[in-house]
Design a protein around this motif. Sequence first.
Motif, mmCIF file in Angstrom:
data_model
loop_
_atom_site.group_PDB
_atom_site.id
_atom_site.type_symbol
_atom_site.label_atom_id
_atom_site.label_comp_id
_atom_site.label_asym_id
_atom_site.label_seq_id
_atom_site.Cartn_x
_atom_site.Cartn_y
_atom_site.Cartn_z
ATOM 1 N N PRO A 21 0.943 -1.136 -0.133
ATOM 2 C CA PRO A 21 -0.040 0.039 0.029
ATOM 3 C C PRO A 21 0.736 1.421 0.025
ATOM 4 O O PRO A 21 1.905 1.282 0.599
ATOM 5 N N MET A 22 0.184 2.386 -0.547
ATOM 6 C CA MET A 22 0.844 3.770 -0.611
ATOM 7 C C MET A 22 0.741 4.368 0.684
ATOM 8 O O MET A 22 -0.241 3.660 1.297
ATOM 9 N N PRO A 23 1.301 5.233 0.980
ATOM 10 C CA PRO A 23 1.274 6.038 2.251
ATOM 11 C C PRO A 23 -0.292 6.617 2.097
ATOM 12 O O PRO A 23 -0.645 6.998 0.764
ATOM 13 N N ARG A 24 -0.925 6.829 3.087
ATOM 14 C CA ARG A 24 -2.410 7.565 3.399
ATOM 15 C C ARG A 24 -2.432 8.607 2.367
ATOM 16 O O ARG A 24 -3.363 8.674 1.754
ATOM 17 N N GLN A 25 -1.455 9.711 2.395
ATOM 18 C CA GLN A 25 -1.463 10.891 1.717
ATOM 19 C C GLN A 25 -1.172 10.607 0.226
ATOM 20 O O GLN A 25 -2.146 11.335 -0.554
ATOM 21 N N GLU A 26 -0.626 9.553 -0.368
ATOM 22 C CA GLU A 26 -0.637 9.246 -1.673
ATOM 23 C C GLU A 26 -1.979 8.534 -1.958
ATOM 24 O O GLU A 26 -2.483 9.080 -3.375
ATOM 25 N N ARG A 27 -2.377 8.088 -1.394
ATOM 26 C CA ARG A 27 -3.965 7.223 -1.503
ATOM 27 C C ARG A 27 -4.966 8.208 -1.631
ATOM 28 O O ARG A 27 -5.646 8.397 -2.573
ATOM 29 N N GLU A 28 -4.730 9.358 -0.816
ATOM 30 C CA GLU A 28 -5.816 10.402 -0.893
ATOM 31 C C GLU A 28 -5.662 11.171 -2.327
ATOM 32 O O GLU A 28 -6.384 11.559 -2.879
ATOM 33 N N LYS A 29 -4.393 11.370 -2.643
ATOM 34 C CA LYS A 29 -3.957 12.343 -3.991
ATOM 35 C C LYS A 29 -4.752 11.229 -5.232
ATOM 36 O O LYS A 29 -5.437 12.202 -5.984
ATOM 37 N N TYR A 30 -4.472 10.198 -5.396
ATOM 38 C CA TYR A 30 -4.849 9.388 -6.234
ATOM 39 C C TYR A 30 -6.413 8.836 -6.354
ATOM 40 O O TYR A 30 -7.086 9.052 -7.206
ATOM 41 N N ARG A 31 -6.800 8.974 -5.192
ATOM 42 C CA ARG A 31 -8.393 8.744 -4.927
ATOM 43 C C ARG A 31 -8.962 9.801 -5.512
ATOM 44 O O ARG A 31 -10.214 10.032 -6.146
ATOM 45 N N ARG A 32 -8.489 11.075 -5.242
ATOM 46 C CA ARG A 32 -9.147 12.403 -6.012
ATOM 47 C C ARG A 32 -8.901 12.570 -7.209
ATOM 48 O O ARG A 32 -10.023 12.887 -8.081
ATOM 49 N N VAL A 33 -7.809 12.042 -7.845
ATOM 50 C CA VAL A 33 -7.832 11.866 -9.135
ATOM 51 C C VAL A 33 -8.855 11.087 -9.929
ATOM 52 O O VAL A 33 -9.528 11.360 -10.874
ATOM 53 N N ALA A 34 -9.225 9.769 -9.270
ATOM 54 C CA ALA A 34 -10.178 9.031 -9.807
ATOM 55 C C ALA A 34 -11.609 9.583 -9.780
ATOM 56 O O ALA A 34 -12.342 9.612 -10.486
ATOM 57 N N ARG A 35 -11.999 10.152 -8.416
ATOM 58 C CA ARG A 35 -13.217 10.648 -8.355
ATOM 59 C C ARG A 35 -13.529 11.796 -9.153
ATOM 60 O O ARG A 35 -14.612 12.224 -9.734
ATOM 61 N N GLU A 36 -12.599 12.756 -9.270
ATOM 62 C CA GLU A 36 -12.810 14.089 -10.114
ATOM 63 C C GLU A 36 -12.275 13.844 -11.615
ATOM 64 O O GLU A 36 -12.341 14.972 -11.955
ATOM 65 N N LEU A 37 -11.949 12.917 -11.737
ATOM 66 C CA LEU A 37 -11.611 12.441 -13.102
ATOM 67 C C LEU A 37 -10.493 13.576 -13.718
ATOM 68 O O LEU A 37 -10.540 14.307 -14.841
ATOM 69 N N ILE A 38 -9.414 13.470 -13.014
ATOM 70 C CA ILE A 38 -8.619 14.717 -13.252
ATOM 71 C C ILE A 38 -7.308 14.104 -14.139
ATOM 72 O O ILE A 38 -6.664 13.259 -13.889
ATOM 73 N N PRO A 39 -7.348 14.566 -15.397
ATOM 74 C CA PRO A 39 -6.227 13.717 -16.431
ATOM 75 C C PRO A 39 -4.994 14.191 -16.156
ATOM 76 O O PRO A 39 -4.568 15.175 -15.574
ATOM 77 N N LEU A 40 -4.200 13.369 -16.699
ATOM 78 C CA LEU A 40 -2.663 13.751 -16.631
ATOM 79 C C LEU A 40 -1.998 14.874 -17.712
ATOM 80 O O LEU A 40 -2.691 14.864 -18.789
#
Length: 354
Positions: free
Chosen positions: A332-351
Amino acid sequence: MKFRLLRHRVQQFTVAAALATLTFNIQAAGRDYIYAVGSSTVYPFTTTVAEHFGRATQFPTPKIESTGTGGGMKLFCEGVGTQHPDIENASRRIKQSELDTCRKNGVKDVLEIKIGYDGIVMAHSRKSPSWELTLRQVWLALAKQVPDPQGGEKLIANPYQKWRDIDPSLPDLAIKVYGPPPTSGTRDAFVELAMEGGCKRFDWIKAIKDQDKHRFKTICHTIREDGAYVQAGENDTLIVRKLEADPSSLGIFGFSFLDQNIDLINGASIEKVAPTFENIAEGAYPISRPLFIYVKKAHVGVIPGISQFLDEYTSEKAWGDEGYLSYKGLIPMPRQEREKYRRVARELIPLQSL
């Protein structure tokens, strides 16, 4: 006249784009399941999420194919539409050339979601004694060209046939290593982390990087082709079987396959650090890497269930410290990283860029 011509071309482009969107929406009616391709290392993690998702929702269980990261990227970047995958599993980060190909083919908005970490192991049968290797020894065993053992700053074709030829402390066994093909993200990561890491132990080769990066990469990353390294395809389970049949050999694959086959195989220590869950999570194990999934934003809302699938994948019950993916070998990633990428997934933030 020029204005009318420009307006006509804009109208043509707008109509073409609208037709493409309409065609995609019509085609989407013919596929009601999520389709993912890519890395054999990420395959078991995405498959596990797909199984949970299929049981817990009204959506069909996603179709997941193991094609290797490179092969999957080619399929993923071919275009937008139901004939193309929605998700790419990757055991390395997308390359700029691949991102450029995606955009050229109309895959404009790509979500990059890091899912966790993995270690690359050099495993052996439990029938054989324990192995302890350094990155220097690994590179000398597998590189196509190595420094002349007689001395001097010159390279020769790899003369080492046995491990003991490299170092008298190593076993008196022929060098035979089963590993992934060039299309594999595991191989990409292995040559970058392990091979280059060992190559840099020679100061005069390390100095070449500042003068000629291409030559440095060729020296450090090129694997020998004389039979000491055996390409075993994208099927990591096949490598496990090879190790069982030939206890004197080693095999290269992700930590999760070691974790799932711990009754049959063991992992070699690298730089005196064993490939364990704890050592990889702490960053102590030298051959570790991040794992990713890539998602086409254009497919979200068209192919049913993608948003919900991403919610499942990025949930604490899946990728959290005690999530079900950790029991499959995902670090698992550290919690802060998980929160970052969860936001990418939920808000559909493109690279945006690499």
